[in-house]
Design a protein around this motif. Structure first.
Motif, PDB file in Angstrom:
ATOM      1  N   ASP A 124       0.818  -1.250   0.017  1.00  0.00           N
ATOM      2  CA  ASP A 124      -0.020   0.034   0.158  1.00  0.00           C
ATOM      3  C   ASP A 124       0.853   1.217  -0.044  1.00  0.00           C
ATOM      4  O   ASP A 124       0.468   2.425  -0.595  1.00  0.00           O
ATOM      5  CB  ASP A 124      -0.935  -0.065   1.253  1.00  0.00           C
ATOM      6  N   ASN A 125       2.124   1.172   0.566  1.00  0.00           N
ATOM      7  CA  ASN A 125       2.787   2.345   0.731  1.00  0.00           C
ATOM      8  C   ASN A 125       4.007   2.390  -0.510  1.00  0.00           C
ATOM      9  O   ASN A 125       4.664   3.563  -0.621  1.00  0.00           O
ATOM     10  CB  ASN A 125       3.749   2.299   1.994  1.00  0.00           C
ATOM     11  N   VAL A 126       3.780   1.758  -1.407  1.00  0.00           N
ATOM     12  CA  VAL A 126       4.529   1.811  -2.650  1.00  0.00           C
ATOM     13  C   VAL A 126       4.293   3.179  -3.384  1.00  0.00           C
ATOM     14  O   VAL A 126       3.235   3.518  -3.635  1.00  0.00           O
ATOM     15  CB  VAL A 126       4.475   0.764  -3.794  1.00  0.00           C
ATOM     16  N   ASP A 127       5.274   3.856  -4.116  1.00  0.00           N
ATOM     17  CA  ASP A 127       4.913   4.996  -4.561  1.00  0.00           C
ATOM     18  C   ASP A 127       4.461   4.674  -5.949  1.00  0.00           C
ATOM     19  O   ASP A 127       5.386   4.544  -6.705  1.00  0.00           O
ATOM     20  CB  ASP A 127       6.305   5.936  -4.552  1.00  0.00           C
ATOM     21  N   LYS A 128       3.454   4.728  -6.419  1.00  0.00           N
ATOM     22  CA  LYS A 128       2.780   4.374  -7.503  1.00  0.00           C
ATOM     23  C   LYS A 128       2.974   5.397  -8.557  1.00  0.00           C
ATOM     24  O   LYS A 128       2.366   5.017  -9.757  1.00  0.00           O
ATOM     25  CB  LYS A 128       1.238   3.929  -7.248  1.00  0.00           C
ATOM     26  N   LYS A 129       3.322   6.308  -8.356  1.00  0.00           N
ATOM     27  CA  LYS A 129       3.984   7.446  -9.254  1.00  0.00           C
ATOM     28  C   LYS A 129       4.902   6.859 -10.321  1.00  0.00           C
ATOM     29  O   LYS A 129       4.985   7.238 -11.487  1.00  0.00           O
ATOM     30  CB  LYS A 129       4.070   8.853  -8.732  1.00  0.00           C
TER      31      LYS A 129
END
Length: 68
Positions: free
Chosen positions: A58-63
Protein backbone atom coordinates in the motif's frame (compact mmCIF):
# COMPACT_ATOMS: atom_id res chain seq x y z
CA UNK A 1 -1.35 -15.63 8.34
CA UNK A 2 2.41 -15.37 8.69
CA UNK A 3 4.86 -15.10 5.81
CA UNK A 4 8.62 -15.45 5.96
CA UNK A 5 9.73 -11.98 4.84
CA UNK A 6 13.21 -11.63 3.38
CA UNK A 7 13.67 -8.07 2.20
CA UNK A 8 12.39 -5.38 -0.16
CA UNK A 9 13.84 -3.37 -3.02
CA UNK A 10 11.93 -0.12 -3.43
CA UNK A 11 12.90 0.59 -7.05
CA UNK A 12 14.28 -2.02 -9.44
CA UNK A 13 14.75 -1.80 -13.19
CA UNK A 14 16.11 -5.34 -13.63
CA UNK A 15 13.63 -7.62 -11.83
CA UNK A 16 10.68 -6.89 -14.15
CA UNK A 17 11.90 -6.20 -17.69
CA UNK A 18 10.60 -2.93 -19.09
CA UNK A 19 9.04 -1.82 -15.81
CA UNK A 20 10.10 -0.06 -12.63
CA UNK A 21 9.17 -2.41 -9.84
CA UNK A 22 9.16 -2.88 -6.11
CA UNK A 23 10.41 -6.35 -5.23
CA UNK A 24 9.38 -8.19 -2.07
CA UNK A 25 11.56 -11.21 -1.33
CA UNK A 26 10.21 -14.09 0.71
CA UNK A 27 12.59 -16.30 2.68
CA UNK A 28 12.91 -19.92 3.64
CA UNK A 29 13.30 -21.71 0.30
CA UNK A 30 14.18 -25.38 0.64
CA UNK A 31 14.89 -26.05 -3.07
CA UNK A 32 18.54 -24.87 -2.94
CA UNK A 33 19.09 -24.24 -6.66
CA UNK A 34 22.84 -24.19 -7.35
CA UNK A 35 22.70 -20.88 -9.25
CA UNK A 36 20.37 -19.11 -6.82
CA UNK A 37 21.21 -15.43 -6.41
CA UNK A 38 19.31 -15.16 -3.10
CA UNK A 39 21.07 -17.78 -0.97
CA UNK A 40 21.05 -15.40 1.99
CA UNK A 41 17.29 -16.03 2.29
CA UNK A 42 17.44 -19.83 2.35
CA UNK A 43 17.58 -20.28 6.11
CA UNK A 44 16.31 -16.86 7.20
CA UNK A 45 13.44 -16.77 9.65
CA UNK A 46 11.70 -13.41 9.79
CA UNK A 47 7.97 -14.04 10.07
CA UNK A 48 5.59 -11.14 9.58
CA UNK A 49 1.84 -11.00 9.52
CA UNK A 50 0.52 -10.77 5.98
CA UNK A 51 -1.06 -7.43 6.95
CA UNK A 52 2.46 -5.97 7.25
CA UNK A 53 3.21 -7.10 3.71
CA UNK A 54 -0.01 -5.48 2.50
CA UNK A 55 1.11 -2.26 4.22
CA UNK A 56 4.39 -2.40 2.30
CA UNK A 57 2.42 -2.79 -0.93
CA UNK A 58 0.00 0.00 0.00
CA UNK A 59 2.93 2.36 0.64
CA UNK A 60 4.62 1.81 -2.72
CA UNK A 61 5.03 5.09 -4.61
CA UNK A 62 2.73 4.30 -7.51
CA UNK A 63 3.77 7.45 -9.39
CA UNK A 64 7.04 5.70 -10.25
CA UNK A 65 6.46 1.99 -9.74
CA UNK A 66 4.69 -0.04 -12.45
CA UNK A 67 4.83 -3.48 -10.86
CA UNK A 68 5.26 -5.30 -7.56
Amino acid sequence: MLVNYGNKIDFSTIDYPGKISTVIFLAGCHVRCPRCHNKQFWDMKNYKDIKEIYEIIDNVDKKYVNAI
